[in-house]
Design an enzyme around this catalytic site. Structure first.
Site, mmCIF file in Angstrom:
data_model
loop_
_atom_site.group_PDB
_atom_site.id
_atom_site.type_symbol
_atom_site.label_atom_id
_atom_site.label_comp_id
_atom_site.label_asym_id
_atom_site.label_seq_id
_atom_site.Cartn_x
_atom_site.Cartn_y
_atom_site.Cartn_z
ATOM 1 N N PRO A 37 0.837 -1.207 0.000
ATOM 2 C CA PRO A 37 0.000 0.000 0.000
ATOM 3 C C PRO A 37 0.873 1.259 0.000
ATOM 4 O O PRO A 37 1.841 1.340 0.768
ATOM 5 C CB PRO A 37 -0.807 -0.119 1.300
ATOM 6 C CG PRO A 37 -0.353 -1.344 1.993
ATOM 7 C CD PRO A 37 0.678 -2.047 1.182
ATOM 8 N N GLY A 62 4.601 3.297 4.880
ATOM 9 C CA GLY A 62 5.865 3.134 5.610
ATOM 10 C C GLY A 62 6.556 1.825 5.269
ATOM 11 O O GLY A 62 7.493 1.419 5.950
ATOM 12 N N LEU A 63 6.085 1.162 4.207
ATOM 13 C CA LEU A 63 6.673 -0.134 3.848
ATOM 14 C C LEU A 63 7.543 -0.041 2.592
ATOM 15 O O LEU A 63 7.838 -1.048 1.954
ATOM 16 C CB LEU A 63 5.569 -1.186 3.674
ATOM 17 C CG LEU A 63 4.735 -1.434 4.934
ATOM 18 C CD1 LEU A 63 3.636 -2.449 4.666
ATOM 19 C CD2 LEU A 63 5.613 -1.912 6.096
ATOM 20 N N GLY A 64 7.947 1.173 2.273
ATOM 21 C CA GLY A 64 8.981 1.329 1.238
ATOM 22 C C GLY A 64 8.468 1.374 -0.187
ATOM 23 O O GLY A 64 9.243 1.130 -1.117
ATOM 24 N N SER A 65 7.177 1.718 -0.373
ATOM 25 C CA SER A 65 6.668 1.731 -1.752
ATOM 26 C C SER A 65 7.447 2.714 -2.623
ATOM 27 O O SER A 65 7.763 2.406 -3.779
ATOM 28 C CB SER A 65 5.174 2.045 -1.788
ATOM 29 O OG SER A 65 4.933 3.275 -1.145
ATOM 30 N N SER A 66 7.790 3.875 -2.092
ATOM 31 C CA SER A 66 8.476 4.873 -2.935
ATOM 32 C C SER A 66 9.907 4.441 -3.224
ATOM 33 O O SER A 66 10.405 4.607 -4.342
ATOM 34 C CB SER A 66 8.439 6.261 -2.297
ATOM 35 O OG SER A 66 9.133 6.256 -1.081
ATOM 36 N N ALA A 67 10.570 3.857 -2.227
ATOM 37 C CA ALA A 67 11.950 3.387 -2.450
ATOM 38 C C ALA A 67 11.954 2.227 -3.436
ATOM 39 O O ALA A 67 12.793 2.162 -4.342
ATOM 40 C CB ALA A 67 12.582 2.956 -1.130
ATOM 41 N N ASP A 93 16.093 3.413 2.969
ATOM 42 C CA ASP A 93 14.980 2.698 2.313
ATOM 43 C C ASP A 93 15.405 2.100 0.966
ATOM 44 O O ASP A 93 15.260 0.892 0.761
ATOM 45 C CB ASP A 93 13.773 3.623 2.118
ATOM 46 C CG ASP A 93 13.042 3.920 3.412
ATOM 47 O OD1 ASP A 93 13.523 3.531 4.482
ATOM 48 O OD2 ASP A 93 11.974 4.552 3.346
#
Ligand code: PMV
Length: 286
Positions: free
Chosen positions: A83, A87-92, A130
């Site tokens: 999602p 905070g689970l690194g989607s953008s990185a 990240d």
């Protein structure tokens, strides 16, 4: 068409303090972002769910393409099992996947460095942990720098990841903390303590000392709450993970929403905790 792929990540320990030069312990998670790249007349980035692409993000992607040696306009289509804003690194993971699509065969460190262009736009002043966690995979011990110090960490553990359901940008807690830090002398010692917990957590993780590691999660969460980056929903989520028997639980990432993690005894326990908190179970390391 070219394709790039990268996993998301969790910060096991050291979020926020890593921005100020302290170490962090981060792990990739088996939830992926995929980027499909097609030549196009005009550059376009297609985010899932019809989300509008901010102009600076498009500009950063174009700059990354040039740096990676990719010529011409492109259409990049992103698919995510993570999602966005959790905070689970989607953008990185997006940045690393895009770097791999622009430059197939690039090394993990090169992909992480290219992904920093996206991170700077979406995160303001990122430490770089990240994209490095997403690009290297497994568990890493990370200290920011030019170049950063990155060490692969041995060991494995099962965790449950529980989402608050509140999406937010990392800006929302990192930049206010930088402001508060200027006026509040209690913040630097707290950041140093969080960095120490990351060092200690690494050793406990490598030794497979799960009760010890769980205690560092609890201590880190207390420190992060004191830093002012938790919120009512994260407190509820952490409490739910503890009620489900977590050996330790904490917010993960920037806070202010996003996700929390609970350390499990084993896979079955992680799955139980995940079922009770509406989250998911993953193995980190291994
Ligand atoms: O963007 P998030 O939620 O994955 O947070 C990243 C970790 C921080 O330490 C808060 C920011 C950073 O750049 O290290």
């Amino acid at each position: 068409m070219r394709r790039g792929r990268a996993p998301g990540k969790v910060l096991l320990l050291g979020e926020h303090s890593v921005v100020y030069g302290h170490p962090a312990l981060a792990a990739s998670i088996p939830r992926h972002v995929t980027v499909e790249l097609l030549p196009a007349g005009e550059t376009r980035i297609e985010l899932p769910g019809g989300i509008q692409t901010p102009f600076p993000l498009r500009e950063a992607a174009v700059a990354m393409a040039r740096e990676a040696g990719f010529e011409g306009a492109f259409h990049a289509r992103l698919q995510s099992e993570i999602p966005l804003g959790s905070g689970l690194g989607s953008s990185a993971a997006f940045g690393v996947a895009l770097a791999r699509a622009f430059k197939p065969g690039c090394s993990p460190d090169e992909a992480a460095a290219l992904a920093m262009r996206i991170e700077r736009v979406l995160h303001g002043a990122p430490s770089g942990v990240d994209p490095m966690a997403c690009a290297r995979e497994g568990v890493i011990f990370f200290i920011r720098g030019e170049p950063p110090r990155v060490e692969a960490v041995r060991g494995a553990a099962w965790i449950a990841v529980a989402l608050t359901g509140i999406a937010r940008g990392t800006h929302s807690t990192v930049l206010p903390l930088a402001e508060r830090r200027k006026a509040d002398a209690r913040i630097d010692p707290l950041l140093a303590r969080l960095g120490e917990l990351a060092r200690k957590g690494r050793q406990l993780f490598e030794r497979g000392d799960l009760p010890g590691l769980g205690a560092t999660f609890d201590d880190a969460h207390a420190g992060l709450r004191e830093l002012g980056v938790s919120c009512a929903e994260l407190e509820e989520t952490v409490a739910a993970l503890r009620k489900a028997g977590a050996l330790g639980a904490k917010l993960t990432g920037a806070g202010g929403g996003g996700a929390a993690i609970g350390l499990a005894r084993d896979e079955a326990h992680a799955r139980e905790m995940a079922a009770e908190t509406g989250g998911f179970a993953v193995e980190v390391g291994g």
